[in-house]
Design an enzyme around this catalytic site. Structure first.
Site: not given
Length: 473
Positions: A110, A140, A213
């Protein structure tokens, strides 16, 4: 001569030593860990061009830069420009870590999804343009490559050896603040999130925020045990629940991306759900456990092996399946073509089957119909149903049997979770062939006992536990 004061003093000293905490109970020192690994953690910034005709920021809505919602609104609405007909740019930030000295970098899918340009900033302030080797939405995980050599790298560890309560540390770029270190403990292992069935997440209380992230999660040995991926938050910021992808899962994905640019996962071809206390009662189980099969897909490995609707998977290749969330990661990490052994409960008896694992197909969105035929009331359930027309069968993907739920009133059906638009396929071990048969069957159903009702919905099949109050109402 006996010195009682010296004696009392000695006793007090002994007591102090007895209640003093041992040295190992002291908080860990992370300074050396950070010094050794900081250089291998990178900042990732992406730029995505947004067409002028795409939706812009709603008029009058201003989001301060750097807030938890900044990336979200920039991604969907751009920079608020474009009114002059010119394309605008959406920017986002994330983290990553160098896995090899020749420039391979791991981050989240993402973080780089839809990016037109990806810039990696190293600790020495060099900024290098990266290309995507491959990216996998389901896990992911994304693999990037920069043109550089002799880069510092991280050391990979094992998430399987992690214990709940163990200290872990994250390094990343929350809100763009490069090389920020935060520490906490492992809160749980093997967590399943609604949108990520194929990742058994590591849950921690490490402070993770937007920009973290894709960054690494370290154990106290300085080994990467996970890739920070998600947070649970009602505000957009950290609230004590962070989730990391186990490094074994990430590396399995990375190896496939590096080899072919895509990921192949194991597939059984079943839809499953948890066994609740009420469903356990309906299946005469002593306690809720396993993964309840609510649908077997046509021409799937499960169908070929003889798996049936209503089977409860208890073990996969010798590993216990305590909940339905435990099964998808086990299957997904199994090599395509490998023969797996499953143990299941069927009609109160234990069975063992061998299944040749298939490849997980691409996701498809099922069709949904809107036709509203005449309905017949089911008084004991508190619902009205109708037979399926050929058009509805095609739309609901129900080739035979079943009845459409036209309406639901307050009562047993509603309390069980039955809703308008569901298709009732089976009650206990009785397949539903049509409205007429269901009306007669309703008269014979026992009261006060949980009944397993299989229904088809837009997002798949599911068992509901329904308990009728009496037989005459």
């Amino acid at each position: 001569m006996f010195d009682r004061y010296r004696f009392v003093g000695a006793i007090c000293a002994a007591l102090v030593l007895a209640v003093s905490p041992p040295a190992r109970a002291q908080l860990p020192d992370f300074t050396q860990l950070v010094e050794q690994n900081n250089a291998a953690v990178v900042n990732i910034s992406t730029t995505q061009k947004v067409a002028a005709n795409e939706q812009q920021m709603p008029e009058g809505l201003e989001i301060p830069e750097g807030t938890p919602f900044d990336d979200f609104f920039r991604h969907y609405f751009g920079e608020g420009g474009g009114s002059d007909g010119q394309p605008s740019e959406a920017k986002s930030l994330g983290s990553g870590f160098i896995m090899s000295a020749d420039g391979y970098i791991i981050t989240n899918h993402h973080v780089v999804k839809g990016a037109d340009e990806i810039v990696v900033r190293l600790q020495d302030r060099r900024e290098l343009v990266a290309k995507i080797v491959g990216s996998d939405k389901r896990s992911d995980v994304a693999l990037l490559k920069i043109e550089a050599s002799q880069l510092p790298t991280v050391k990979l560890g094992s998430s399987e050896k992690l214990k709940v309560g163990e200290w872990v540390l994250a390094i990343g770029s929350p809100f763009g603040f490069d090389h920020s270190a935060t520490a906490g403990i492992v809160s749980a292992k093997g967590r399943s999130l609604p949108s990520d069935n194929y990742v058994p997440f590591i849950q921690t209380d490490v402070a993770i925020n937007p920009g973290n992230s894709g960054g690494p999660l370290f154990n106290l040995n300085g080994e990467v045990v996970g890739v920070n991926s998600q947070i649970y938050s009602r505000t957009g910021g950290f609230m004590g629940l962070s989730f990391a992808i186990p490094i074994e899962v990430a590396m399995q994905v990375v190896d496939q991306l590096k080899a072919s640019g895509r990921v192949s996962r194991g597939w059984l071809g079943v839809q499953i759900q948890d066994v609740t206390r009420e469903l356990a009662e309906s299946f005469d189980m002593k306690k809720p456990q396993g993964a309840l099969v609510s649908k077997v897909l046509s021409k799937s490995p499960a169908e070929a092996a003889g798996v049936q609707i209503g089977d409860i998977v208890l073990e996969f290749n010798g590993q216990a399946v305590d909940t339905s969330a435990a099964l998808p990661p086990m299957v997904g990490m199994t090599k395509v073509g490998e023969v797996a052994k499953i143990k299941l409960l069927r009609n109160g008896a234990i069975k063992e089957l061998s299944i040749k694992i298939g490849a997980l197909p691409d996701e498809e969105e099922p069709a949904m119909g809107t036709a509203e035929p005449d309905a017949v009331p089911l008084k004991r359930m508190g619902a009205s149903v109708a037979d399926l027309t050929p058009e509805l069968r095609e739309q609901f993907e129900v080739p035979r049997g079943g009845v459409l739920v036209y309406g639901v009133n307050p009562g047993p059906a509603y309390e069980a979770g039955l809703r308008r638009g569901d298709v009732i396929l089976r009650i206990q071990d009785k397949e539903i062939n049509g409205v007429k048969q269901l009306v007669e069957l309703e008269k014979t159903l026992p009261a006060g006992k949980s009944l397993a009702v299989l229904v088809q919905r837009r997002d798949g099949s599911i068992f509901l536990a329904m308990k009728l109050k009496d037989e005459k109402q």
